[in-house]
Design an enzyme around this catalytic site. Structure first.
Site, PDB file in Angstrom:
ATOM      1  N   ASN A   1       0.822  -1.204   0.000  1.00  0.00           N
ATOM      2  CA  ASN A   1       0.000   0.000   0.000  1.00  0.00           C
ATOM      3  C   ASN A   1       0.864   1.266   0.000  1.00  0.00           C
ATOM      4  O   ASN A   1       0.460   2.313  -0.515  1.00  0.00           O
ATOM      5  CB  ASN A   1      -0.924   0.008   1.223  1.00  0.00           C
ATOM      6  CG  ASN A   1      -1.905  -1.151   1.197  1.00  0.00           C
ATOM      7  OD1 ASN A   1      -2.161  -1.739   0.152  1.00  0.00           O
ATOM      8  ND2 ASN A   1      -2.456  -1.501   2.357  1.00  0.00           N
TER       9      ASN A   1
ATOM     10  N   GLU B   1      -2.222  -3.716  -5.639  1.00  0.00           N
ATOM     11  CA  GLU B   1      -3.617  -3.905  -5.192  1.00  0.00           C
ATOM     12  C   GLU B   1      -4.527  -2.758  -5.629  1.00  0.00           C
ATOM     13  O   GLU B   1      -5.265  -2.186  -4.825  1.00  0.00           O
ATOM     14  CB  GLU B   1      -3.672  -4.084  -3.669  1.00  0.00           C
ATOM     15  CG  GLU B   1      -3.023  -5.373  -3.231  1.00  0.00           C
ATOM     16  CD  GLU B   1      -3.258  -5.736  -1.761  1.00  0.00           C
ATOM     17  OE1 GLU B   1      -3.780  -4.909  -0.992  1.00  0.00           O
ATOM     18  OE2 GLU B   1      -2.917  -6.878  -1.393  1.00  0.00           O
TER      19      GLU B   1
ATOM     20  N   GLU C   1       2.249 -11.476  -2.835  1.00  0.00           N
ATOM     21  CA  GLU C   1       2.046 -11.306  -1.385  1.00  0.00           C
ATOM     22  C   GLU C   1       1.306 -12.532  -0.892  1.00  0.00           C
ATOM     23  O   GLU C   1       0.187 -12.805  -1.344  1.00  0.00           O
ATOM     24  CB  GLU C   1       1.238 -10.049  -1.053  1.00  0.00           C
ATOM     25  CG  GLU C   1       2.022  -8.772  -1.247  1.00  0.00           C
ATOM     26  CD  GLU C   1       1.275  -7.529  -0.748  1.00  0.00           C
ATOM     27  OE1 GLU C   1       0.514  -7.619   0.248  1.00  0.00           O
ATOM     28  OE2 GLU C   1       1.447  -6.472  -1.373  1.00  0.00           O
TER      29      GLU C   1
ATOM     30  N   GLN D   1       5.773 -10.522   4.963  1.00  0.00           N
ATOM     31  CA  GLN D   1       6.918  -9.795   4.481  1.00  0.00           C
ATOM     32  C   GLN D   1       8.174 -10.453   5.049  1.00  0.00           C
ATOM     33  O   GLN D   1       8.084 -11.616   5.443  1.00  0.00           O
ATOM     34  CB  GLN D   1       6.792  -8.332   4.895  1.00  0.00           C
ATOM     35  CG  GLN D   1       5.534  -7.694   4.278  1.00  0.00           C
ATOM     36  CD  GLN D   1       5.486  -6.183   4.360  1.00  0.00           C
ATOM     37  OE1 GLN D   1       6.450  -5.518   4.716  1.00  0.00           O
ATOM     38  NE2 GLN D   1       4.332  -5.599   4.048  1.00  0.00           N
TER      39      GLN D   1
HETATM   40  O1  AHR Z   1       1.587  -6.628   3.435  1.00  0.00           O
HETATM   41  C1  AHR Z   1       0.728  -5.730   4.062  1.00  0.00           C
HETATM   42  C2  AHR Z   1      -0.257  -5.114   3.115  1.00  0.00           C
HETATM   43  O2  AHR Z   1      -1.147  -6.082   2.668  1.00  0.00           O
HETATM   44  C3  AHR Z   1       0.319  -4.547   1.840  1.00  0.00           C
HETATM   45  O3  AHR Z   1       0.758  -3.239   1.989  1.00  0.00           O
HETATM   46  C4  AHR Z   1      -0.851  -4.592   0.892  1.00  0.00           C
HETATM   47  O4  AHR Z   1      -0.438  -4.753  -0.437  1.00  0.00           O
HETATM   48  C5  AHR Z   1      -1.666  -5.748   1.401  1.00  0.00           C
HETATM   49  O5  AHR Z   1      -2.999  -5.422   1.524  1.00  0.00           O
END
Ligand code: AHR
Length: 496
Positions: A71, A172, A290, A344
């Site tokens: 985000n 996203e 992700e 992450q």
């Molecule tokens: O990884 C956390 C958040 O999850 C990221 O910023 C976004 O892409 C997703 O909604």
């Protein structure tokens, strides 16, 4: 309970793209600051990167890392993060209501990737950013010199181009929470124009268009279809994201692999459909950029501070077993998934947590390390004959989840098995029809009596691999996997 697994080297799904073992680093919470970059730390190297973090992450053998969001990227001006550090602006950060100091930017990220021996994968801002700014970032990163932005990079001390190949066209963009969110048709136009402009600057790059941010989105697959139909010739990948949560109890949660398989089947169907519509020879692939377990830690408001503690999820054994199933599903779909990024890598929904005095390795680190280490060559499609168990609203689900790989060069076979049962041992018998199993080279087991057990700073090895319960007999591999548990075995093999 006994499960049988049958392998045959001819049931070959295709070569494993090592980029399915990628990671994701976002400017979010303490992921960058206090995570990978902390000049004040006694662990810091001359660039301010924590050496201990690099050492621990290196064992995951991640071939690529996506950056800077997430985000975050959708309101980020990449030019804030280059040049002399004392001149870089502090900005309010839209996505996580934090202060961004910009002390770490694209150049630092590339430098850090070189130290970790991984490939940078950059996302451009297609939320508030322009397609011109996206192309200028490609110029800054990849052109040798003699033009404005390439010369700016050289002036900033990076004479050689960064040669970044992987580029995400936003993040996203289907999500109303995203800065600059627009309907699919508008995003598709933006993505097409950006991809053309960016590839016009460097024709060797590959681009990833934003697919759906989750299967729960009302526009799931429709968004992706619209984007793909419009951008088919200009992009190389479509992205998928998923975060899993235990909302119905452990039995249900441990069958999460069924859902992951389902999503991959959805995308395979969609890509084949659009390819058919287009009468196209082109293969489009999935970038699952992700994925993780994430449902416990929901603090998303940084209250306008630097490096706030956000999304510092604590991972337990059952979470690790779900992570294993993601990677096993990616292996079984090696012909579709060519990139995947664990979201992450540090502090924020991450396999490691940092404190000034050390690192805590979380449960999800282990299956990633085990699979990344042993999966080489081609993915094999295992035939699995498994007992079933009751997985709540998912109904009856196979108790045994499995994936296998074969390195045709060395004959090494990797076997990965999850026992999804909340309790009770699973005996597994594995044969390979056309190869002789010659030796067990290594085997690790991740299991424990309590699916909720987790590593803590006080007890850091509660969830840690032990020796696999594995033996070779009569040309078969016999495994015992206590439930719930995950086992990874490396075998030698030879032609019959
Ligand atoms: O990884 C956390 C958040 O999850 C990221 O910023 C976004 O892409 C997703 O909604």
């Amino acid at each position: 309970m006994t499960a049988k697994i049958y392998l045959d080297s001819h049931w070959n799904v295709g070569p494993i793209d090592r980029r399915i073992f990628g990671g994701f680093l976002e400017h979010l919470g303490r992921a960058v600051y206090e995570g990978v970059y902390d000049p004040a730390s006694p662990q810091a190297d001359r660039h301010g990167f924590r050496r201990d973090v690099i050492e621990v992450l290196a064992r995951l053998r991640m071939p690529c890392i996506r950056y800077p969001g997430g985000n975050f990227v959708s309101a980020y001006d990449w030019t804030d993060g280059i040049g002399p550090k004392e001149q870089r602006p502090r900005r309010p950060e839209f996505a996580w209501r934090s202060i961004e100091t910009n002390q770490f930017g694209a150049d630092e990220f590339v430098q850090w990737c070189r130290e970790l021996k991984t490939e940078p994968m950059l996302a451009v801002n297609l939320g508030t950013g322009t397609i011109a700014a996206a192309a200028e970032l490609v110029e800054y990163a990849n052109l040798p010199g003699g033009t404005y932005w390439a010369d700016r990079r050289r002036a900033n001390g990076h004479v050689e181009p960064h040669r970044i190949k992987l580029w995400c066209l936003g993040n996203e963009m289907d999500g109303p929470w995203q800065a600059g969110h627009v309907p699919a048709a508008v995003y598709a136009q933006r993505a097409l124009q950006a991809a053309r402009l960016m590839k016009g600057i460097d024709r060797d790059i590959v681009t990833v268009a934003c697919g759906s941010s989750g299967r729960g989105m009302p526009t799931y697959l429709q968004w992706d279809r619209e984007v793909l139909e419009f951008c088919w010739d200009a992009v190389d990948f479509i992205s998928a994201h998923r975060y899993s949560g235990n909302r119905e109890g452990t039995a249900h949660f441990l069958a999460e692999g069924v859902e992951i398989d389902r999503i991959l089947a959805d995308y395979q169907g969609l890509l084949d459909f659009v390819r058919g519509l287009k009468h196209s020879q082109k293969r489009m692939y999935l970038s699952f950029d992700e994925w993780n377990v994430w449902y416990k830690s929901q603090e998303m408001d940084g209250r306008w501070t630097v490096a706030p503690h956000l999304l510092e999820e604590i991972y337990n054994l059952e979470d690790a077993l779900v992570c294993a199933q993601y990677l096993m599903s990616f292996l079984r779909h090696a012909d579709l998934v060519k990139i995947a990024c664990l979201a992450q890598i540090t502090n924020v929904i991450a396999p490691i947590l940092t404190r000034p005095d050390g690192i805590l390795i979380q449960s999800i680190y282990h299956p990633f390390a085990m699979i990344s280490r042993l999966a080489h060559g081609v993915a094999l499609q295992p035939a699995i004959d498994s007992p079933v168990y009751k997985a709540g609203s998912r109904g009856e689900v196979p108790q045994c989840d499995a994936a296998a790989t074969l390195d045709p060069e060395t004959g090494d076979i990797g076997v990965f098995v999850v026992n999804r049962a909340v309790e009770g041992e699973l005996s597994v018998e594995l044969v390979c029809a056309d190869r002789r199993l010659t030796e067990i080279k290594e085997g690790r087991l991740l299991s424990g009596p309590d699916p909720k057990q987790a590593n803590t700073w006080e007890n850091p090895d509660v969830v840690a691999p032990t020796r696999a319960l594995a033996r070779l007999q009569d040309g078969k591999l016999h495994l015992r996997v206590p439930g719930p548990g995950f086992c990874a075995v490396g075998l030698g093999s030879a032609t019959r």
